[in-house]
Enzyme design. Structure first.
Site, PDB file in Angstrom:
ATOM      1  N   SER A  83      -0.051   4.230  -5.923  1.00 26.96           N
ATOM      2  CA  SER A  83      -0.426   5.454  -6.399  1.00 26.96           C
ATOM      3  C   SER A  83      -0.490   5.847  -7.709  1.00 26.96           C
ATOM      4  O   SER A  83       0.608   5.386  -8.491  1.00 26.96           O
ATOM      5  CB  SER A  83       0.578   6.381  -5.387  1.00 26.96           C
ATOM      6  OG  SER A  83       0.317   7.769  -5.906  1.00 26.96           O
TER       7      SER A  83
ATOM      8  N   TYR B 295       8.714   9.895  -3.322  1.00 32.44           N
ATOM      9  CA  TYR B 295       7.255   9.171  -3.065  1.00 32.44           C
ATOM     10  C   TYR B 295       6.900   8.253  -4.408  1.00 32.44           C
ATOM     11  O   TYR B 295       6.487   7.190  -4.056  1.00 32.44           O
ATOM     12  CB  TYR B 295       5.963  10.310  -2.647  1.00 32.44           C
ATOM     13  CG  TYR B 295       4.880   9.636  -2.413  1.00 32.44           C
ATOM     14  CD1 TYR B 295       4.473   9.016  -1.170  1.00 32.44           C
ATOM     15  CD2 TYR B 295       3.977   9.561  -3.469  1.00 32.44           C
ATOM     16  CE1 TYR B 295       3.072   8.536  -1.083  1.00 32.44           C
ATOM     17  CE2 TYR B 295       2.618   9.025  -3.166  1.00 32.44           C
ATOM     18  CZ  TYR B 295       2.276   8.365  -2.095  1.00 32.44           C
ATOM     19  OH  TYR B 295       1.075   7.894  -1.666  1.00 32.44           O
TER      20      TYR B 295
HETATM   21  N1  LIG Z   1      -4.547   9.677   0.149  1.00 34.00           N
HETATM   22  C1  LIG Z   1      -4.138   9.678  -1.012  1.00 34.00           C
HETATM   23  O1  LIG Z   1      -4.357  10.910  -1.902  1.00 34.00           O
HETATM   24  C2  LIG Z   1      -3.297   8.689  -1.482  1.00 34.00           C
HETATM   25  C3  LIG Z   1      -3.117   8.464  -2.832  1.00 34.00           C
HETATM   26  C4  LIG Z   1      -2.444   7.513  -3.412  1.00 34.00           C
HETATM   27  C5  LIG Z   1      -1.694   6.639  -2.736  1.00 34.00           C
HETATM   28  N2  LIG Z   1      -2.105   6.729  -1.279  1.00 34.00           N
HETATM   29  C6  LIG Z   1      -1.671   5.742  -0.427  1.00 34.00           C
HETATM   30  O2  LIG Z   1      -2.705   5.050   0.500  1.00 34.00           O
HETATM   31  C7  LIG Z   1      -2.203   4.516   1.704  1.00 34.00           C
HETATM   32  C8  LIG Z   1      -2.838   5.013   2.838  1.00 34.00           C
HETATM   33  O3  LIG Z   1      -2.746   6.281   3.030  1.00 34.00           O
HETATM   34  P1  LIG Z   1      -4.056   7.342   3.493  1.00 34.00           P
HETATM   35  O4  LIG Z   1      -4.264   8.230   2.198  1.00 34.00           O
HETATM   36  O5  LIG Z   1      -5.109   6.579   4.252  1.00 34.00           O
HETATM   37  O6  LIG Z   1      -3.015   8.149   4.305  1.00 34.00           O
HETATM   38  P2  LIG Z   1      -3.258   8.129   6.224  1.00 34.00           P
HETATM   39  O7  LIG Z   1      -4.447   8.578   6.562  1.00 34.00           O
HETATM   40  O8  LIG Z   1      -2.131   9.060   6.753  1.00 34.00           O
HETATM   41  O9  LIG Z   1      -3.048   6.766   6.453  1.00 34.00           O
HETATM   42  C9  LIG Z   1      -1.571   6.046   6.452  1.00 34.00           C
HETATM   43  C10 LIG Z   1      -1.829   4.627   7.563  1.00 34.00           C
HETATM   44  O10 LIG Z   1      -0.501   4.178   7.529  1.00 34.00           O
HETATM   45  C11 LIG Z   1      -0.020   3.945   8.863  1.00 34.00           C
HETATM   46  N3  LIG Z   1       1.140   4.053   8.883  1.00 34.00           N
HETATM   47  C12 LIG Z   1       1.956   4.885   8.492  1.00 34.00           C
HETATM   48  N4  LIG Z   1       3.130   4.738   8.832  1.00 34.00           N
HETATM   49  C13 LIG Z   1       3.294   3.446   9.763  1.00 34.00           C
HETATM   50  C14 LIG Z   1       4.320   2.786  10.082  1.00 34.00           C
HETATM   51  N5  LIG Z   1       5.511   3.117  10.158  1.00 34.00           N
HETATM   52  N6  LIG Z   1       3.946   1.548  10.647  1.00 34.00           N
HETATM   53  C15 LIG Z   1       2.603   1.028  10.326  1.00 34.00           C
HETATM   54  N7  LIG Z   1       1.608   1.802   9.997  1.00 34.00           N
HETATM   55  C16 LIG Z   1       1.831   3.046   9.344  1.00 34.00           C
HETATM   56  C17 LIG Z   1      -1.190   4.800   9.679  1.00 34.00           C
HETATM   57  O11 LIG Z   1      -1.271   4.388  10.906  1.00 34.00           O
HETATM   58  P3  LIG Z   1      -0.548   4.942  12.108  1.00 34.00           P
HETATM   59  O12 LIG Z   1      -0.203   6.133  12.081  1.00 34.00           O
HETATM   60  O13 LIG Z   1      -1.424   4.527  13.156  1.00 34.00           O
HETATM   61  O14 LIG Z   1       0.759   3.624  12.277  1.00 34.00           O
HETATM   62  C18 LIG Z   1      -2.389   4.819   8.798  1.00 34.00           C
HETATM   63  O15 LIG Z   1      -3.173   4.079   9.114  1.00 34.00           O
HETATM   64  C19 LIG Z   1      -0.649   4.926   1.666  1.00 34.00           C
HETATM   65  O16 LIG Z   1       0.370   3.845   1.218  1.00 34.00           O
HETATM   66  C20 LIG Z   1      -0.442   5.995   0.767  1.00 34.00           C
HETATM   67  O17 LIG Z   1       0.516   6.271   0.131  1.00 34.00           O
HETATM   68  C21 LIG Z   1      -2.940   7.646  -0.479  1.00 34.00           C
END
Ligand SMILES: NC(=O)c1ccc[n+]([C@@H]2O[C@H](COP(=O)([O-])OP(=O)(O)OC[C@H]3O[C@@H](n4cnc5c(N)ncnc54)[C@H](OP(=O)(O)O)[C@@H]3O)[C@@H](O)[C@H]2O)c1
Length: 231
Positions: A123, A137
């Site tokens: 991130s 985080y």
């Molecule tokens: N969106 C942003 O602005 C942003 C910025 C920087 C980095 N990121 C990173 O990008 C990655 C994806 O995030 P996103 O934005 O796509 O958020 P999201 O839509 O909330 O997706 C998170 C994903 O992780 C899975 N997950 C969460 N906890 C889990 C667990 N305990 N076991 C297995 N799977 C789990 C969820 O699926 P289930 O709930 O079905 O398990 C979901 O598919 C994360 O690592 C996040 O920190 C996001």
């Protein structure tokens, strides 16, 4: 990401906790791309032993895994010292320890194959120590970025043909921040995911995405005084 990789013709092995959403994703993907293979397994990455089991099962089932994306993450963290250790600990565990377990499981498979591409989703918050709800985080995301760099260094040292890519996304509107107010330079999920997949496909060692403005913001975050960065 699954949809874009499917469009590129990859077979997919997907895991997360919500089985009904994985099943729907599989149905949708096979409808649009009937020539690829899509399998899923329910996995909670806080169950470390299951990570090794699920990854090994996928490797045996597919015969070879070209790439593993360490993506699962949570966004819940709280100001330090305000009695919210439980939440911060969970975020540190999912975003760092579970990611470490996934890197261990992935690299074991890649070492056996003598090939592979490890992708770690960090991130922009990893660039500096951040205040308030971003502290734990960001620290966990900095941790996995260092972890990925260390694995990359190990591959250079041992001359193994395994690529390691670290992705630093900026703000992308997804479930993780669905209730947040407008975020600086935020993009929608389509735009963000396209930028992530393009960076992964390029094989870059590190990429801030979308590259504009985040590669410039990243440099600024690293060098500006903490008082300015913290704003
Ligand atoms: N969106 C942003 O602005 C942003 C910025 C920087 C980095 N990121 C990173 O990008 C990655 C994806 O995030 P996103 O934005 O796509 O958020 P999201 O839509 O909330 O997706 C998170 C994903 O992780 C899975 N997950 C969460 N906890 C889990 C667990 N305990 N076991 C297995 N799977 C789990 C969820 O699926 P289930 O709930 O079905 O398990 C979901 O598919 C994360 O690592 C996040 O920190 C996001």
């Amino acid at each position: 990401m699954a949809r874009l990789f499917a469009k590129l013709g990859y077979n997919l092995a997907i895991c997360a906790r919500r089985g009904e959403r994985l099943e729907q994703l599989k149905v949708d993907l096979l409808q649009s791309y009937p020539n690829i293979r899509v399998e899923y397994k329910i996995l909670d990455v806080s169950d470390y032993e299951s990570i090794f089991k699920v990854f090994d099962e996928f490797a045996a089932d597919f015969g070879h895994l070209d790439r593993i994306v360490v993506n699962a993450g949570v966004g819940d963290s709280r100001r330090i010292g305000k009695g919210r250790f439980k939440i911060n600990r969970r975020t540190a565990e999912i975003n760092f320890i579970s990611a470490l377990a996934q890197c261990e499981a992935a690299m074991k498979i890649f070492r056996e194959q003598n090939a592979g591409h490890l992708v770690v989703i960090s991130s922009m918050s990893a660039m500096r120590g951040l205040p308030g709800h971003m502290t734990t985080y960001g620290a966990a995301k900095a941790g996995i970025a260092h972890l990925a760099e260390g694995i990359r260094a190990d591959m250079l040292l041992t001359k193994l043909p395994i690529k390691v890519t670290t992705i630093y996304p900026g703000y992308i509107r997804t479930e993780i921040n669905k209730d947040a107010k407008p975020l600086p330079f935020e993009v929608d999920a389509d735009t963000g995911t396209k930028a992530i997949v393009a960076a992964i496909e390029s094989g870059a060692e590190e990429a801030c995405v979308p590259s504009l403005p985040w590669s410039i913001v990243g440099q600024a975050m690293k060098h500006l005084p903490l008082q300015i960065v913290s704003k």
